[in-house]
Design a protein around this motif. Structure first.
Motif, mmCIF file in Angstrom:
data_model
loop_
_atom_site.group_PDB
_atom_site.id
_atom_site.type_symbol
_atom_site.label_atom_id
_atom_site.label_comp_id
_atom_site.label_asym_id
_atom_site.label_seq_id
_atom_site.Cartn_x
_atom_site.Cartn_y
_atom_site.Cartn_z
ATOM 1 N N UNK A 39 0.796 -1.230 0.000
ATOM 2 C CA UNK A 39 0.000 0.000 0.000
ATOM 3 C C UNK A 39 0.834 1.288 0.000
ATOM 4 N N UNK A 40 1.896 1.332 0.779
ATOM 5 C CA UNK A 40 2.685 2.565 0.837
ATOM 6 C C UNK A 40 3.377 2.852 -0.489
ATOM 7 N N UNK A 41 3.643 1.810 -1.286
ATOM 8 C CA UNK A 41 4.316 2.006 -2.569
ATOM 9 C C UNK A 41 3.490 2.875 -3.508
ATOM 10 N N UNK A 42 2.166 2.794 -3.407
ATOM 11 C CA UNK A 42 1.324 3.625 -4.261
ATOM 12 C C UNK A 42 1.546 5.111 -4.015
ATOM 13 N N UNK A 64 8.666 12.471 4.924
ATOM 14 C CA UNK A 64 9.587 11.558 5.603
ATOM 15 C C UNK A 64 11.014 12.025 5.357
ATOM 16 N N UNK A 65 11.951 11.419 6.043
ATOM 17 C CA UNK A 65 13.362 11.784 5.870
ATOM 18 C C UNK A 65 13.891 11.301 4.521
ATOM 19 N N UNK A 66 14.993 11.891 4.094
ATOM 20 C CA UNK A 66 15.663 11.454 2.869
ATOM 21 C C UNK A 66 16.059 9.988 3.000
ATOM 22 N N UNK A 67 16.481 9.579 4.198
ATOM 23 C CA UNK A 67 16.898 8.200 4.425
ATOM 24 C C UNK A 67 15.723 7.240 4.272
ATOM 25 N N UNK A 73 12.945 3.722 -2.023
ATOM 26 C CA UNK A 73 13.432 3.681 -3.404
ATOM 27 C C UNK A 73 14.206 2.384 -3.628
ATOM 28 N N UNK A 74 15.076 2.022 -2.666
ATOM 29 C CA UNK A 74 15.824 0.759 -2.775
ATOM 30 C C UNK A 74 14.876 -0.417 -2.955
ATOM 31 N N UNK A 82 10.922 0.929 -9.871
ATOM 32 C CA UNK A 82 11.606 2.217 -10.034
ATOM 33 C C UNK A 82 13.062 1.969 -10.387
ATOM 34 N N UNK A 83 13.688 3.003 -10.914
ATOM 35 C CA UNK A 83 15.114 2.945 -11.218
ATOM 36 C C UNK A 83 15.726 4.314 -10.968
ATOM 37 N N UNK A 84 16.990 4.316 -10.610
ATOM 38 C CA UNK A 84 17.723 5.568 -10.452
ATOM 39 C C UNK A 84 18.492 5.819 -11.742
ATOM 40 N N UNK A 85 18.408 7.062 -12.205
ATOM 41 C CA UNK A 85 19.144 7.465 -13.396
ATOM 42 C C UNK A 85 19.879 8.757 -13.089
ATOM 43 N N UNK A 86 20.875 9.055 -13.882
ATOM 44 C CA UNK A 86 21.621 10.307 -13.720
ATOM 45 C C UNK A 86 20.836 11.435 -14.355
#
Length: 156
Positions: A39-42, A64-67, A73-74, A82-86
């Protein structure tokens, strides 16, 4: 003696209605190929949005915090949403974007919510459901997109 229910029942019933809809949504998402989404992923995927975002901005949007945002995200990366991109404009920044699998989950969620709403309309009556929705709009802020709910509940 009043026949009205106690005041605390209203928020409990509203939360229970929310929980019922979300549980039914996630059961159907699992059947449709998304068994790992929670649920939180939505909230998180909505906050990532079409253009993507950074972990700092995501944390701010979610309250929430960045952490905490980074941990989520992880998780979303690990399960393929999701994916991290530059960032093409600043190579030091990482942008989080939804994958096609993430977009599929959001699109299916929208369709499932429409189906659930139609079931409520069939059970309660379309006019009663529209009246309930109108009453809730009257009693709540105009913008329903409160993505900071995760921060309000505690942490992700």
């Amino acid at each position: 003696m009043s026949s009205d229910p106690p005041g605390f029942e209203l928020p409990l019933r509203l939360m229970l209605a929310f929980r019922t809809l979300i549980d039914e949504l996630h059961a159907e998402l699992a059947r449709q190929g998304h068994p790992d989404i929670r649920p939180m992923h939505g909230f998180v995927m909505q906050a990532i949005g079409r253009d993507g975002t950074t972990a700092v901005e995501l944390g701010r949007l979610l309250g929430v915090s960045k952490q905490a945002a980074g941990k989520t995200i992880d998780t979303l990366e690990r399960i393929g949403y999701a994916e991290r991109t530059t960032d093409p404009e600043d190579t030091r920044r990482k942008i989080v974007r939804l994958t096609p699998y993430g977009w599929d989950a959001l699109n299916r969620s929208a369709q499932i919510f429409d189906t659930l709403r139609a079931r409520w309309a069939a059970e309660l009556g379309a006019d009663r459901l529209r009246a309930l929705e109108a009453d809730l709009r009257k009693m709540t802020p105009a913008n329903p997109w409160r993505l900071d709910t995760p921060g309000w509940f505690g942490n992700l």
